[in-house]
Design a protein around this motif. Structure first.
Motif, PDB file in Angstrom:
ATOM      1  N   LEU A 292     -10.023  -1.146   5.269  1.00 47.04           N
ATOM      2  CA  LEU A 292      -9.665   0.336   5.244  1.00 47.04           C
ATOM      3  C   LEU A 292     -11.123   1.161   4.741  1.00 47.04           C
ATOM      4  CD1 LEU A 292      -6.254   0.009   3.929  1.00 47.04           C
ATOM      5  CD2 LEU A 292      -6.992   0.565   6.119  1.00 47.04           C
ATOM      6  N   HIS A 293     -11.740   0.648   3.867  1.00 50.90           N
ATOM      7  CA  HIS A 293     -12.741   1.544   3.103  1.00 50.90           C
ATOM      8  C   HIS A 293     -13.850   1.515   3.874  1.00 50.90           C
ATOM      9  CE1 HIS A 293     -16.164   2.580   0.790  1.00 50.90           C
ATOM     10  NE2 HIS A 293     -16.853   1.188   0.904  1.00 50.90           N
ATOM     11  N   LYS A 294     -14.169   0.495   4.866  1.00 52.42           N
ATOM     12  CA  LYS A 294     -15.046   0.434   5.989  1.00 52.42           C
ATOM     13  C   LYS A 294     -14.849   1.495   7.028  1.00 52.42           C
ATOM     14  CE  LYS A 294     -16.806  -4.309   5.335  1.00 52.42           C
ATOM     15  NZ  LYS A 294     -16.972  -5.813   6.105  1.00 52.42           N
ATOM     16  N   HIS A 295     -13.601   1.974   7.165  1.00 51.61           N
ATOM     17  CA  HIS A 295     -13.209   2.912   8.226  1.00 51.61           C
ATOM     18  C   HIS A 295     -13.093   4.176   7.743  1.00 51.61           C
ATOM     19  CE1 HIS A 295     -12.747  -0.817  10.627  1.00 51.61           C
ATOM     20  NE2 HIS A 295     -12.670  -0.052  11.837  1.00 51.61           N
ATOM     21  N   GLY A 296     -13.402   4.306   6.328  1.00 46.08           N
ATOM     22  CA  GLY A 296     -13.181   5.610   5.817  1.00 46.08           C
ATOM     23  C   GLY A 296     -11.896   6.041   5.533  1.00 46.08           C
ATOM     24  N   VAL A 297     -11.078   5.229   5.333  1.00 49.26           N
ATOM     25  CA  VAL A 297      -9.593   5.642   4.753  1.00 49.26           C
ATOM     26  C   VAL A 297      -9.547   5.584   3.384  1.00 49.26           C
ATOM     27  CG1 VAL A 297      -7.077   4.819   4.886  1.00 49.26           C
ATOM     28  CG2 VAL A 297      -8.707   4.435   6.968  1.00 49.26           C
ATOM     29  N   LEU A 298      -8.753   6.871   2.788  1.00 42.37           N
ATOM     30  CA  LEU A 298      -8.564   7.075   1.474  1.00 42.37           C
ATOM     31  C   LEU A 298      -7.384   6.198   1.161  1.00 42.37           C
ATOM     32  CD1 LEU A 298      -8.845   8.750  -1.338  1.00 42.37           C
ATOM     33  CD2 LEU A 298      -7.204  10.239  -0.380  1.00 42.37           C
ATOM     34  N   PHE A 299      -7.719   5.218   0.314  1.00 39.96           N
ATOM     35  CA  PHE A 299      -6.537   4.447  -0.167  1.00 39.96           C
ATOM     36  C   PHE A 299      -6.589   4.042  -1.752  1.00 39.96           C
ATOM     37  CE2 PHE A 299     -10.509   1.696  -0.021  1.00 39.96           C
ATOM     38  CZ  PHE A 299     -10.244   0.849  -1.095  1.00 39.96           C
ATOM     39  N   ALA A 300      -5.337   3.584  -2.184  1.00 42.74           N
ATOM     40  CA  ALA A 300      -5.057   2.927  -3.511  1.00 42.74           C
ATOM     41  C   ALA A 300      -4.651   1.841  -3.562  1.00 42.74           C
ATOM     42  CB  ALA A 300      -4.315   4.071  -4.425  1.00 42.74           C
ATOM     43  N   ILE A 301      -4.425   0.932  -4.622  1.00 47.92           N
ATOM     44  CA  ILE A 301      -4.059  -0.334  -4.597  1.00 47.92           C
ATOM     45  C   ILE A 301      -3.063  -0.284  -5.775  1.00 47.92           C
ATOM     46  CG2 ILE A 301      -4.677  -2.788  -5.390  1.00 47.92           C
ATOM     47  CD1 ILE A 301      -7.293  -2.367  -4.053  1.00 47.92           C
ATOM     48  N   MET A 302      -1.874  -0.902  -5.461  1.00 49.22           N
ATOM     49  CA  MET A 302      -0.660  -0.845  -6.244  1.00 49.22           C
ATOM     50  C   MET A 302       0.196  -2.276  -6.600  1.00 49.22           C
ATOM     51  SD  MET A 302       2.104  -1.225  -3.740  1.00 49.22           S
ATOM     52  CE  MET A 302       2.900  -0.610  -2.387  1.00 49.22           C
ATOM     53  N   THR A 303       0.657  -2.357  -7.478  1.00 46.62           N
ATOM     54  CA  THR A 303       1.505  -3.668  -7.814  1.00 46.62           C
ATOM     55  C   THR A 303       2.888  -3.637  -7.178  1.00 46.62           C
ATOM     56  OG1 THR A 303       2.457  -2.692  -9.821  1.00 46.62           O
ATOM     57  CG2 THR A 303       0.207  -3.877  -9.968  1.00 46.62           C
ATOM     58  N   ASP A 304       3.414  -2.554  -7.019  1.00 46.60           N
ATOM     59  CA  ASP A 304       4.957  -2.578  -6.554  1.00 46.60           C
ATOM     60  C   ASP A 304       5.792  -3.468  -7.672  1.00 46.60           C
ATOM     61  OD1 ASP A 304       7.035  -1.989  -4.758  1.00 46.60           O
ATOM     62  OD2 ASP A 304       6.835  -3.733  -3.635  1.00 46.60           O
ATOM     63  N   HIS A 305       5.551  -2.903  -8.795  1.00 46.61           N
ATOM     64  CA  HIS A 305       6.099  -3.456  -9.899  1.00 46.61           C
ATOM     65  C   HIS A 305       7.600  -3.424  -9.780  1.00 46.61           C
ATOM     66  CE1 HIS A 305       6.810  -4.448 -14.346  1.00 46.61           C
ATOM     67  NE2 HIS A 305       7.875  -3.930 -14.106  1.00 46.61           N
ATOM     68  N   PRO A 306       8.301  -4.261 -10.058  1.00 45.32           N
ATOM     69  CA  PRO A 306       8.176  -5.698 -10.583  1.00 45.32           C
ATOM     70  C   PRO A 306       7.691  -6.958  -9.761  1.00 45.32           C
ATOM     71  CG  PRO A 306      10.526  -5.640 -10.230  1.00 45.32           C
ATOM     72  CD  PRO A 306       9.712  -4.104  -9.656  1.00 45.32           C
ATOM     73  N   VAL A 307       7.330  -6.531  -8.462  1.00 47.36           N
ATOM     74  CA  VAL A 307       7.033  -7.634  -7.466  1.00 47.36           C
ATOM     75  C   VAL A 307       5.716  -8.098  -8.052  1.00 47.36           C
ATOM     76  CG1 VAL A 307       6.257  -7.953  -5.127  1.00 47.36           C
ATOM     77  CG2 VAL A 307       7.978  -6.106  -5.642  1.00 47.36           C
ATOM     78  N   ILE A 308       4.880  -7.291  -8.431  1.00 48.62           N
ATOM     79  CA  ILE A 308       3.729  -7.936  -9.555  1.00 48.62           C
ATOM     80  C   ILE A 308       3.786  -7.179 -10.676  1.00 48.62           C
ATOM     81  CG2 ILE A 308       1.067  -7.965  -9.608  1.00 48.62           C
ATOM     82  CD1 ILE A 308       0.831  -7.938  -6.667  1.00 48.62           C
ATOM     83  N   PRO A 309       3.840  -7.817 -11.872  1.00 49.99           N
ATOM     84  CA  PRO A 309       4.090  -7.134 -13.183  1.00 49.99           C
ATOM     85  C   PRO A 309       2.620  -6.133 -13.151  1.00 49.99           C
ATOM     86  CG  PRO A 309       4.466  -9.321 -13.387  1.00 49.99           C
ATOM     87  CD  PRO A 309       3.763  -9.372 -11.842  1.00 49.99           C
ATOM     88  N   ILE A 310       3.055  -5.004 -13.665  1.00 48.98           N
ATOM     89  CA  ILE A 310       2.042  -3.846 -13.546  1.00 48.98           C
ATOM     90  C   ILE A 310       0.706  -4.024 -14.458  1.00 48.98           C
ATOM     91  CG2 ILE A 310       3.301  -2.514 -15.662  1.00 48.98           C
ATOM     92  CD1 ILE A 310       2.513   0.217 -13.974  1.00 48.98           C
ATOM     93  N   GLN A 311       0.958  -4.829 -15.474  1.00 50.48           N
ATOM     94  CA  GLN A 311      -0.269  -5.059 -16.324  1.00 50.48           C
ATOM     95  C   GLN A 311      -1.216  -5.873 -15.451  1.00 50.48           C
ATOM     96  OE1 GLN A 311       2.723  -6.287 -16.938  1.00 50.48           O
ATOM     97  NE2 GLN A 311       3.048  -8.342 -17.887  1.00 50.48           N
ATOM     98  N   PHE A 312      -1.076  -6.541 -14.292  1.00 46.01           N
ATOM     99  CA  PHE A 312      -1.772  -7.139 -13.384  1.00 46.01           C
ATOM    100  C   PHE A 312      -2.645  -6.567 -12.380  1.00 46.01           C
ATOM    101  CE2 PHE A 312       0.858 -10.840 -14.902  1.00 46.01           C
ATOM    102  CZ  PHE A 312       0.066 -11.271 -16.076  1.00 46.01           C
ATOM    103  N   LEU A 313      -2.316  -5.057 -12.512  1.00 43.46           N
ATOM    104  CA  LEU A 313      -3.006  -4.213 -11.447  1.00 43.46           C
ATOM    105  C   LEU A 313      -4.420  -4.351 -11.589  1.00 43.46           C
ATOM    106  CD1 LEU A 313      -2.841  -1.645  -9.523  1.00 43.46           C
ATOM    107  CD2 LEU A 313      -3.088  -0.159 -11.603  1.00 43.46           C
ATOM    108  N   PRO A 314      -5.226  -4.350 -12.434  1.00 39.80           N
ATOM    109  CA  PRO A 314      -6.579  -4.599 -12.431  1.00 39.80           C
ATOM    110  C   PRO A 314      -7.020  -5.621 -11.722  1.00 39.80           C
ATOM    111  CG  PRO A 314      -6.018  -3.678 -14.719  1.00 39.80           C
ATOM    112  CD  PRO A 314      -4.972  -4.084 -14.076  1.00 39.80           C
ATOM    113  N   LEU A 315      -6.125  -6.793 -12.009  1.00 38.59           N
ATOM    114  CA  LEU A 315      -6.342  -8.370 -11.510  1.00 38.59           C
ATOM    115  C   LEU A 315      -6.398  -8.172  -9.963  1.00 38.59           C
ATOM    116  CD1 LEU A 315      -7.373 -11.256 -11.922  1.00 38.59           C
ATOM    117  CD2 LEU A 315      -4.707 -11.517 -12.332  1.00 38.59           C
ATOM    118  N   THR A 316      -5.477  -7.517  -9.297  1.00 41.10           N
ATOM    119  CA  THR A 316      -5.232  -7.316  -7.782  1.00 41.10           C
ATOM    120  C   THR A 316      -6.582  -6.653  -7.148  1.00 41.10           C
ATOM    121  OG1 THR A 316      -3.949  -5.316  -7.895  1.00 41.10           O
ATOM    122  CG2 THR A 316      -2.644  -7.330  -8.477  1.00 41.10           C
ATOM    123  N   VAL A 317      -6.921  -5.763  -8.222  1.00 40.25           N
ATOM    124  CA  VAL A 317      -8.047  -5.096  -7.295  1.00 40.25           C
ATOM    125  C   VAL A 317      -9.406  -6.026  -7.635  1.00 40.25           C
ATOM    126  CG1 VAL A 317      -9.700  -3.239  -7.936  1.00 40.25           C
ATOM    127  CG2 VAL A 317      -7.283  -2.749  -8.237  1.00 40.25           C
ATOM    128  N   GLY A 318      -9.516  -6.973  -8.679  1.00 36.59           N
ATOM    129  CA  GLY A 318     -10.536  -7.729  -8.630  1.00 36.59           C
ATOM    130  C   GLY A 318     -10.533  -8.889  -7.613  1.00 36.59           C
TER     131      GLY A 318
END
Length: 388
Positions: A292-318
């Protein structure tokens, strides 16, 4: 209250990285950002030697507080799955600000949360944005409503199939979404036509009012869409009604990046740190943000907590960075990009004078398993302090 954070690497997001900088906080706002020392009297000084100062992270799609951890039906307040069209609901009315997910967010350096109804219904109700610091949700919320939640794909089909009630197909899901928007358009036109004749106006309808906000482009429709065809259905309906949407989940976004880029609608990607629990997740990939970045799309990354516990948001980005997303773009995905998508970039998402003092001092790289939030500020107040 004045707080001076000094002797720290400042990751501003908007203006690069300052190696040995200082940030002054006054009255809940960032008042100065400097490449050197700031001279000020009467400030509480925080020495950030060896640490990195970043803006508080933002999770743009969660069910924090509305899906309580450690509970069953007692704390499940995110899906009113008795009717597929419930635009009159408001997430704020289901949020428990004292539940564990809220505390975990704060401890994890996430200082802004978008909480939305679930995806059982074709239209589920309004989402809100709040900061996880406080006891009364009304005082914690900074934008309500921020969007109207909607859903395509498997979830509405699965929920209503057993009830022998529409929708049980993707066709029905799209038609119910259209039907709701058409009813709201008629409701809005009638209100406008008879603005000076109250006796001819339609009876007040909270659900129609929320849909009218979408039609007037006051808020976007926040559409749950995993599979490529569902993403394109969301775009199709948005174009038909000339409304703004965000494409939430966007699991197969890497398969149709050109179409998403052409639409100019932003995406909120995730949760990727999960198994392929249903058919529409078969093509789940950590490479989606990079594409998406390569195609110029504005995007964010999320956890959908509690699907992924919210404190692991940075790890999903990593993990997205591991699979090709540039590091700086990863940080933007949970700071300024998320703020832009939520319409809050004038207040949040970067370390700049005049913005909210939501700041986190990190030991180590926040996108790695070694990253530790040692000091967290929300609205200029010290919420977490592990430096002492």
């Amino acid at each position: 209250m004045k707080v001076l954070i000094t002797n720290v690497q400042v990751y501003t997001v908007s203006h690069g990285v300052i190696d040995k900088g200082s940030v002054l906080v006054e009255d809940g706002k960032i008042s100065q950002v400097s490449a050197g020392d700031i001279q000020v009297e009467g400030a509480n000084v925080v020495d950030g030697k060896g640490l990195t100062l970043m803006p508080g992270f933002i999770d743009a799609h969660t069910h924090v507080g509305i899906s309580e951890e450690g509970f069953g039906w007692e704390g499940a307040d995110y899906n009113e799955w008795v009717d597929p069209v419930t635009p009159y609901l408001r997430a704020i009315d289901g949020i428990n600000p004292m539940e564990q997910g809220v505390k975990d967010a704060l401890e994890g350096g996430i200082t802004t949360i978008c909480a939305a109804p679930g995806s059982a219904n074709v239209i589920g109700g309004t989402a809100c944005v709040f900061k996880p610091f406080g006891k009364a949700i009304d005082k914690m919320v900074i934008k309500d409503p921020v969007a109207l939640k909607a859903a395509t794909g498997e979830n509405p089909k699965r929920v209503y199939r057993d009830m022998k009630k529409s929708p049980v197909t993707r066709m029905a899901t799209a038609s119910l979404m259209r039907q709701a928007l058409l009813k709201a358009k008629s409701y809005m036109e009638k209100k406008e036509k008879y603005a000076n004749e109250p006796e001819k106006q339609p009876d007040f309808d909270l659900g129609m009012e929320h849909l009218c906000m979408v039609l007037r482009k006051e808020i976007p429709m926040k559409i749950h869409a995993h599979r490529a065809d569902d993403i394109l259905t969301a775009i199709r309906i948005a174009r038909e009604f000339d409304i703004n949407i965000t494409i939430d989940h966007c699991t197969e976004g890497h398969l149709v990046p050109e179409e998403i880029a052409e639409s100019k609608f932003p995406c909120i990607v995730g949760p990727n740190l999960t198994n392929r629990s249903k058919v529409e997740l078969m093509n789940k990939s950590f490479e989606t943000p990079a594409v998406l970045h390569k195609h110029g799309v504005l995007f964010a990354i999320m956890t959908d907590h509690p699907v992924i516990p919210i404190q692991f948001l940075p790890l999903t980005v990593g993990l997205a960075v591991k699979y090709g997303l540039p590091y700086d773009e990863g940080i933007k995905a949970i700071t300024i990009n998320a703020a832009k998508i939520l319409g809050l970039d004038e207040r949040l998402g970067s370390i700049e004078s005049g913005k909210d003092a939501d700041l986190v001092l990190w030991e180590g790289d926040p996108l790695s398993v070694d990253g530790k939030p040692m000091f967290v500020m929300v609205n200029g107040q010290i919420a977490v302090n592990k430096l002492q």
